[in-house]
Enzyme design. Structure first.
Site, PDB file in Angstrom:
ATOM      1  N   HIS A 145       7.987  -9.637  -8.087  1.00 42.16           N
ATOM      2  CA  HIS A 145       7.113  -8.828  -7.338  1.00 42.16           C
ATOM      3  C   HIS A 145       5.983  -8.556  -8.413  1.00 42.16           C
ATOM      4  O   HIS A 145       6.314  -8.225  -9.619  1.00 42.16           O
ATOM      5  CB  HIS A 145       7.647  -7.501  -7.067  1.00 42.16           C
ATOM      6  CG  HIS A 145       6.727  -6.844  -6.064  1.00 42.16           C
ATOM      7  ND1 HIS A 145       5.939  -5.696  -6.611  1.00 42.16           N
ATOM      8  CD2 HIS A 145       6.729  -6.685  -4.608  1.00 42.16           C
ATOM      9  CE1 HIS A 145       5.313  -5.013  -5.542  1.00 42.16           C
ATOM     10  NE2 HIS A 145       5.649  -5.721  -4.342  1.00 42.16           N
ATOM     11  N   HIS A 152       0.698 -11.805   0.332  1.00 41.55           N
ATOM     12  CA  HIS A 152       0.760 -10.117   0.779  1.00 41.55           C
ATOM     13  C   HIS A 152       1.710 -10.454   1.807  1.00 41.55           C
ATOM     14  O   HIS A 152       3.080 -10.584   1.770  1.00 41.55           O
ATOM     15  CB  HIS A 152      -0.508  -9.518   0.962  1.00 41.55           C
ATOM     16  CG  HIS A 152      -0.432  -7.996   0.951  1.00 41.55           C
ATOM     17  ND1 HIS A 152       0.785  -7.594   0.616  1.00 41.55           N
ATOM     18  CD2 HIS A 152      -1.296  -7.247   1.426  1.00 41.55           C
ATOM     19  CE1 HIS A 152       0.352  -6.080   0.960  1.00 41.55           C
ATOM     20  NE2 HIS A 152      -0.638  -5.840   1.241  1.00 41.55           N
ATOM     21  N   ASP A 206      10.621  -8.964   0.991  1.00 37.70           N
ATOM     22  CA  ASP A 206      10.501  -9.843   1.982  1.00 37.70           C
ATOM     23  C   ASP A 206      12.036 -10.989   1.940  1.00 37.70           C
ATOM     24  O   ASP A 206      11.908 -11.632   3.246  1.00 37.70           O
ATOM     25  CB  ASP A 206       9.194 -11.007   1.411  1.00 37.70           C
ATOM     26  CG  ASP A 206       8.044 -10.134   1.263  1.00 37.70           C
ATOM     27  OD1 ASP A 206       7.604  -9.676   2.353  1.00 37.70           O
ATOM     28  OD2 ASP A 206       7.339 -10.139   0.164  1.00 37.70           O
TER      29      ASP A 206
END
Length: 505
Positions: A341, A302, A397
């Site tokens: 994702h 996460h 990210d």
């Protein structure tokens, strides 16, 4: 024939239970069906004794088995909308791209929590209130100063939020009454004031706590939050200011952080937000719920993903090494971090918004070899049939880690910079849950039990070692330090007066 729910024409699902031949009509509302409707679909376990055990609870109705909530909606929400197939992310209806371009973090926070963009005076009041709550009680600072220098900053932040709750007993339903927040749903102004004060306190203190965690790692005294600086400027000031006067962080960095905070503010029912709601459903105080969210965000699947992405880019090294690494990915020998994702099956809209921020930061910090490697990797991945067929595209990210790394942020501090803005999303969903009509129902998922059936207790003298037991069926032997060995070989009497000796002398 049996009917679990009233037939609603075309807006229903017809279910035939082939065990019994009964037909059930399940209503469809907003392209969803109520899971509890399936409880009416029952069978007689005596007629299915070959396949059903008593533990299957067949006569109590069907259960919906959905490991990891892959297709289960647990709330009705007005906050954030995601269409993973089309790569859409909107907060209260406004696309994330527009918010990143035109808004500020605290303005977006107001939107996410309260539902509308604030007027000029309302925004000023909200900003002033948040920044009014940046200071910490000196006992909280003393508590933070007790952490080891090598503690992970997310451990410090998680503990710090829980500690804050101890300094607001009037905001704790366990002390002040279980309905101190749920009373707000009926328009109780005192309950609303109490609720919103805690929201302001948590958002205001989040950057101060984050900076304190950073300073603990540095072995430096804590800075007092500055007056007159913006939210992200206050964070950078509290992290970095050493001495002198009129210190002000580089505006490119504070602006980049503000935009990144908008991007990270909320993302619907992700793992940490679901954790906050799960904890909050017990009517625990919001500080404890946010601490639970921090604990969930901490995980490498996460909030720790940006750190993992940068570590992988550092491992790859130069752009010349990218083709070999991609070949290993396509052979399934390696996993490409920063792509794909759980929700998005298209380009993550946050990663698109982040790209310009990355360019702005690198103009100040200088050209980044890490970015060159990342761009080469993204280019090869976009041309890879292996990646396209699996709908694996760069996620948020991928570039956020590069920005933090270019700004000189330590890798293990990345999730802290995720947690600070995510407090807004956590609190927005928590507030929404407290305001729902009919009260808050405690979250209590069901399970499918596959363990032993009923069996009798066996006295200890009659027990035998289990045949076929594996390494998972008993504690593994733990290695102890030398002091444990010395204590075991010592002679002593315990509190009951029994003599213990294992010495060979």
């Amino acid at each position: 024939m049996g009917a679990a729910c009233k037939d609603d024409g075309n807006q229903s699902l017809t279910v035939t239970d082939n065990r019994t031949g009964k037909v059930y009509q399940i209503p469809i509302t907003r392209n969803s069906i109520p899971a509890t409707a399936f409880k009416a679909i029952k069978a007689d376990p005596r007629t299915h004794w070959l396949t059903d055990r008593p533990e299957d609870e067949t006569e109590q109705g069907l259960r919906v088995f959905d490991p990891a909530f892959q297709n289960t909606a647990v709330v009705e929400s007005r906050i954030t909308y995601i269409d993973g197939a089309r790569g859409v992310l909107r907060h209260r209806g406004i696309p994330i791209e527009q918010l990143v371009e035109k808004s500020s973090f605290l303005e977006t926070a107001y939107l996410i929590i309260y539902g509308q963009l604030p007027s000029g005076p309302s925004l000023k009041t909200f900003e002033d209130e948040v920044l009014h709550h940046t200071y910490l009680h000196q006992d909280v600072e003393r508590n933070l100063a007790t952490f080891r220098y090598d503690s992970h900053p997310m451990s410090i932040l998680t503990s710090a939020f829980a500690t804050l709750g101890a300094f607001a007993p009037e905001a704790n339903p366990s002390l002040a009454g279980s309905k101190v927040y749920t009373n707000a749903a009926s328009g109780n102004l005192e309950a609303l004031k109490l609720m919103d004060k805690q929201i302001l306190r948590i958002i205001g203190k989040a950057p101060t706590l984050a900076a304190a965690a950073y300073r603990v790692r540095q072995g430096r005294p804590f800075n007092r939050p500055p007056q007159g600086l913006s939210y992200t400027e206050s964070l950078l000031y509290s992290m970095d200011h050493l001495s002198g006067t009129e210190y002000r962080p580089n505006p490119v960095f504070s602006n980049a952080l503000d935009k990144l905070f908008i991007i990270h503010a909320d993302h619907e029912l992700n793992c940490s937000t679901a954790t906050v709601l799960q904890a909050g459903s017990s009517l625990v105080d919001p500080y404890s719920a946010v601490a639970a969210g921090c604990a969930a965000l901490y995980g490498p699947s996460h909030g720790g993903a940006a750190e993992a992405c940068v570590r992988q880019l550092l491992e790859i090294g130069t752009p010349d090494n990218v083709p070999g690494f991609m070949a290993a990915v396509e052979k399934r020998e390696r996993v490409l971090v920063g792509f794909g994702h759980r929700v998005y099956r298209n380009v993550d809209p946050r990663s698109t918004a982040i790209r310009k921020i990355c360019d702005d930061v690198l103009k100040v910090t200088g050209k980044s070899p890490l970015l060159e490697t990342a761009l080469t990797l993204a280019d090869l991945a976009s041309k890879s049939e292996f990646m396209r067929s699996r709908q694996l595209y760069p996620n948020v990210d991928f570039f956020s880690g590069i920005i933090y790394y270019a700004m000189g942020i330590p890798l293990d501090f990345f999730p802290v910079l995720f947690a600070v803005p995510r407090c807004v999303g956590w609190l927005a969903h928590w507030r929404q849950s407290m305001l729902q009509r009919g009260g808050v129902k405690i979250w209590r998922p069901r399970q499918v039990y596959v363990g032993e059936g009923e069996r009798d207790y066996v006295d200890v003298d009659a027990r035998k070692e289990s045949w076929g037991a594996s390494v998972f069926d008993a504690p593994v032997q733990v290695t102890h330090g030398g002091d444990t060995m010395r204590n075991r070989l010592a002679t002593y009497r315990d509190e009951a007066g029994k003599l213990h000796t294992r010495s060979r002398l």
